[in-house]
Write a protein that holds these residues in place. Structure first.
Motif, mmCIF file in Angstrom:
data_model
loop_
_atom_site.group_PDB
_atom_site.id
_atom_site.type_symbol
_atom_site.label_atom_id
_atom_site.label_comp_id
_atom_site.label_asym_id
_atom_site.label_seq_id
_atom_site.Cartn_x
_atom_site.Cartn_y
_atom_site.Cartn_z
ATOM 1 N N CYS A 108 85.218 -25.068 98.580
ATOM 2 C CA CYS A 108 85.796 -26.135 99.411
ATOM 3 C C CYS A 108 85.268 -27.512 98.997
ATOM 4 O O CYS A 108 85.948 -28.527 99.198
ATOM 5 C CB CYS A 108 85.477 -25.884 100.885
ATOM 6 N N LEU A 109 84.058 -27.554 98.432
ATOM 7 C CA LEU A 109 83.454 -28.831 98.040
ATOM 8 C C LEU A 109 83.896 -29.290 96.657
ATOM 9 O O LEU A 109 83.828 -30.486 96.344
ATOM 10 C CB LEU A 109 81.924 -28.704 98.085
ATOM 11 N N VAL A 110 84.328 -28.374 95.830
ATOM 12 C CA VAL A 110 84.606 -28.676 94.422
ATOM 13 C C VAL A 110 85.541 -29.873 94.219
ATOM 14 O O VAL A 110 85.258 -30.757 93.395
ATOM 15 C CB VAL A 110 85.152 -27.419 93.707
ATOM 16 N N PRO A 111 86.674 -30.000 94.930
ATOM 17 C CA PRO A 111 87.619 -31.080 94.622
ATOM 18 C C PRO A 111 87.087 -32.490 94.821
ATOM 19 O O PRO A 111 87.704 -33.454 94.334
ATOM 20 C CB PRO A 111 88.789 -30.800 95.584
ATOM 21 N N THR A 112 85.980 -32.667 95.525
ATOM 22 C CA THR A 112 85.449 -34.019 95.748
ATOM 23 C C THR A 112 85.037 -34.694 94.440
ATOM 24 O O THR A 112 84.918 -35.925 94.398
ATOM 25 C CB THR A 112 84.252 -33.979 96.710
ATOM 26 N N GLY A 113 84.832 -33.922 93.378
ATOM 27 C CA GLY A 113 84.503 -34.526 92.093
ATOM 28 C C GLY A 113 85.593 -35.449 91.579
ATOM 29 O O GLY A 113 85.310 -36.482 90.947
ATOM 30 N N PHE A 114 86.861 -35.121 91.855
ATOM 31 C CA PHE A 114 87.967 -35.978 91.430
ATOM 32 C C PHE A 114 87.942 -37.312 92.183
ATOM 33 O O PHE A 114 88.321 -38.353 91.636
ATOM 34 C CB PHE A 114 89.306 -35.278 91.656
ATOM 35 N N GLY B 22 85.747 -40.164 83.463
ATOM 36 C CA GLY B 22 86.407 -39.093 82.721
ATOM 37 C C GLY B 22 85.570 -37.835 82.633
ATOM 38 O O GLY B 22 86.078 -36.713 82.791
ATOM 39 N N TYR B 23 84.257 -38.003 82.402
ATOM 40 C CA TYR B 23 83.391 -36.835 82.270
ATOM 41 C C TYR B 23 83.235 -36.103 83.603
ATOM 42 O O TYR B 23 83.269 -34.865 83.657
ATOM 43 C CB TYR B 23 82.027 -37.270 81.734
ATOM 44 N N ILE B 24 83.080 -36.864 84.696
ATOM 45 C CA ILE B 24 82.944 -36.221 86.006
ATOM 46 C C ILE B 24 84.218 -35.447 86.351
ATOM 47 O O ILE B 24 84.160 -34.340 86.910
ATOM 48 C CB ILE B 24 82.639 -37.271 87.093
ATOM 49 N N GLY B 25 85.387 -35.992 86.003
ATOM 50 C CA GLY B 25 86.629 -35.269 86.260
ATOM 51 C C GLY B 25 86.705 -33.961 85.490
ATOM 52 O O GLY B 25 87.118 -32.923 86.032
ATOM 53 N N ALA C 92 81.057 -44.221 93.987
ATOM 54 C CA ALA C 92 81.249 -43.220 92.925
ATOM 55 C C ALA C 92 80.005 -42.376 92.737
ATOM 56 O O ALA C 92 80.082 -41.141 92.636
ATOM 57 C CB ALA C 92 81.610 -43.928 91.616
ATOM 58 N N GLY C 93 78.831 -43.025 92.693
ATOM 59 C CA GLY C 93 77.584 -42.281 92.542
ATOM 60 C C GLY C 93 77.309 -41.382 93.734
ATOM 61 O O GLY C 93 76.837 -40.249 93.580
ATOM 62 N N ALA C 94 77.616 -41.877 94.940
ATOM 63 C CA ALA C 94 77.369 -41.091 96.149
ATOM 64 C C ALA C 94 78.243 -39.842 96.193
ATOM 65 O O ALA C 94 77.773 -38.746 96.522
ATOM 66 C CB ALA C 94 77.619 -41.953 97.385
ATOM 67 N N ILE C 95 79.511 -39.982 95.847
ATOM 68 C CA ILE C 95 80.404 -38.823 95.887
ATOM 69 C C ILE C 95 80.098 -37.862 94.747
ATOM 70 O O ILE C 95 80.236 -36.642 94.892
ATOM 71 C CB ILE C 95 81.875 -39.274 95.864
ATOM 72 N N THR C 96 79.656 -38.397 93.601
ATOM 73 C CA THR C 96 79.196 -37.511 92.532
ATOM 74 C C THR C 96 78.016 -36.677 93.012
ATOM 75 O O THR C 96 77.925 -35.473 92.724
ATOM 76 C CB THR C 96 78.794 -38.315 91.287
ATOM 77 N N ALA C 97 77.104 -37.307 93.753
ATOM 78 C CA ALA C 97 75.969 -36.568 94.312
ATOM 79 C C ALA C 97 76.431 -35.529 95.329
ATOM 80 O O ALA C 97 75.915 -34.412 95.377
ATOM 81 C CB ALA C 97 74.983 -37.548 94.956
ATOM 82 N N LEU C 98 77.400 -35.914 96.178
ATOM 83 C CA LEU C 98 77.958 -34.974 97.154
ATOM 84 C C LEU C 98 78.522 -33.753 96.454
ATOM 85 O O LEU C 98 78.236 -32.606 96.838
ATOM 86 C CB LEU C 98 79.070 -35.673 97.945
#
Length: 439
Positions: A407-413, A308-311, A238-244
């Motif tokens: 293109c990168l934006v949806p990775t936050g979900f 929830g906040y990251i979403g 989760a932390g890694a993909i948030t960083a991505l």
């Protein structure tokens, strides 16, 4: 003869430290993190001027400014963390800080693409010893119940460093040029490194934990134990993909602002800097207060709240990189950028409670390895390649960069899902980390 692995009470007298000493160490480790982040994102701030001066494509600029640092930063994290789990963390942190600060100044005196590349590689090697050592050191100055708070204070180095790397670096680069900016940013790190050698004491590992671990487990044993802690695996991912998602977008945001709204490097830094400093710090402090409330004693609530906040912030970034309104973009940064900070300290605090004492630096190194591969290698390079592809055979433009970032934006979900998933089994995994002896 008493077994070295026999459960014991945490030390209270033999190695007692005062409250002032604990918080001095926390502040100094925050400074280490500040200097690391400021160096890393100052080159993001001036990436567009460097690209123009050296006549680079977006993909080449991403490799020079991000991937070159990350390749050695992420891979040297493992051997340095092996040393951190066995030798003086104080000495390794101090030496690493001095080394990368000297090489930051070398970035400013580099006169060719090759010299600049080698300077950034050297900075990455030095920075690899800072964060894992600081996390491990703080865990032996603060008991388990206070570690999330202490590491959240440590994580304040991220917004402060990003402010320095955005606003201060942008203003210095605008007034004196990007080369002089790097010379000026390298000096404070050398001074701070000397202070660490002179003023911080190395504590005994695990002295505040109820389980003694006299032998350091082998790397493969650490990996096996980590893999068995499924909540820790999901929290790391989760932390890694948030960083991505978050930091990957932020890496290109100064260049995006300069292209999309015809700003200079100082103006772009002035927009982002205050949001990092005020919004990021407020997010850190506010989340620390919120997570200390009785309703958040259960760590499962913490990770669900983070998801929830990251979403929510992911939806915000979709608007930021699609709108053509600078005014709207300015306001939305105050919702997006704080999301880059709220998860750092709390995630590391929970991860430390999911690890045995002599596994903590390696847990941190594994987490940073995955996160930095994502946010310093995959995300910047992917955006650069996509921007060049969208530009076809023309010069990279605001539109090509905008499309690449969207293109990168949806990775936050994706990150949000892993935060929610980490809540399963979290309490049981924490108990197991406290009760299972190493060896």
């Amino acid at each position: 003869m008493e077994s070295a692995l026999m459960p014991r009470e945490p030390d209270t007298d033999s190695e007692a430290v005062t409250l002032a000493q604990r918080w001095y160490v926390a502040v100094m480790m925050c400074l280490v993190y500040t200097l690391s982040i400021s160096d890393r994102y100052s080159i993001s701030t001036v990436m567009e001027p460097i690209r123009r001066q050296l006549h680079l494509s977006d993909a080449n600029a991403a490799f020079l400014t991000g991937v070159s640092l990350a390749l050695f930063y992420v891979f040297f994290g493992f051997p340095l963390s092996w040393l951190i789990d066995r030798y003086s963390r104080r000495n390794i942190i101090g030496a690493s800080l001095i080394a990368w600060s000297v090489l930051t100044t070398a970035t400013g005196v580099a006169r060719s693409y090759g010299q600049l590349l080698w300077a950034r590689i050297g900075v990455g090697v030095g920075e690899a010893g800072g964060t894992p050592g600081a996390n491990s050191l703080l865990s032996d100055y603060f008991p388990a119940s206070r570690r999330p708070m202490a590491l959240q204070v440590f994580a304040l180095g991220a917004p402060i460093g990003a402010w320095v790397g955005s606003q201060i670096a942008g203003e210095l680069a605008y007034r004196f040029g990007w080369r002089t900016m790097f010379l000026l940013l390298g000096i404070p790190g050398v001074i701070a490194g000397v202070l660490i050698f002179l003023t911080i004491r190395e504590p005994r590992r695990g002295r505040l934990d109820a389980q003694a671990h006299e032998s350091t487990p082998p790397f493969l044993e650490t990996l096996r134990f980590l893999w068995s802690q499924r909540s820790a695996v999901h929290l790391m991912v989760a932390g890694a993909i948030t960083a991505l998602w978050g930091w990957g977008l932020m890496w290109w945001t100064p260049a995006f602002l300069m292209r999309a709204y015809s700003l200079n490097v100082g103006q772009a830094g002035a927009i982002l800097g205050p949001v990092h400093l005020i919004g990021g710090s407020a997010a850190m402090i506010g989340s620390s207060w919120l997570l200390s409330r009785p309703g958040f004693v259960d760590p499962r609530r913490i990770v669900r709240w983070l998801g929830g906040y990251i979403g929510f912030a992911t939806v915000v970034t979709a608007v930021i990189y699609s709108t053509s309104s600078l005014t709207l973009t300015r306001w939305l940064f105050w919702l997006y950028i704080p999301a880059l900070y709220v998860y750092i300290g709390s995630s590391f605090g929970i991860l430390n409670n999911l690890a045995m004492p002599k596994m903590r630096a390696m847990y941190c190194a594994i987490t940073l390895f995955i996160a930095n591969v994502c946010n310093l290698i995959i995300a910047p390079q992917a955006i650069g390649l996509l921007s060049d592809w969208f530009a076809r055979h023309d010069e990279p433009s605001a539109m090509s960069l905008r499309l690449a970032m969207l293109c990168l934006v949806p990775t936050g979900f994706w990150a949000s899902w892993h935060f929610y998933r980490s809540a399963r089994g979290l309490i049981e995994d924490e108990r197991r980390a406290k009760s299972v002896p190493a060896g």
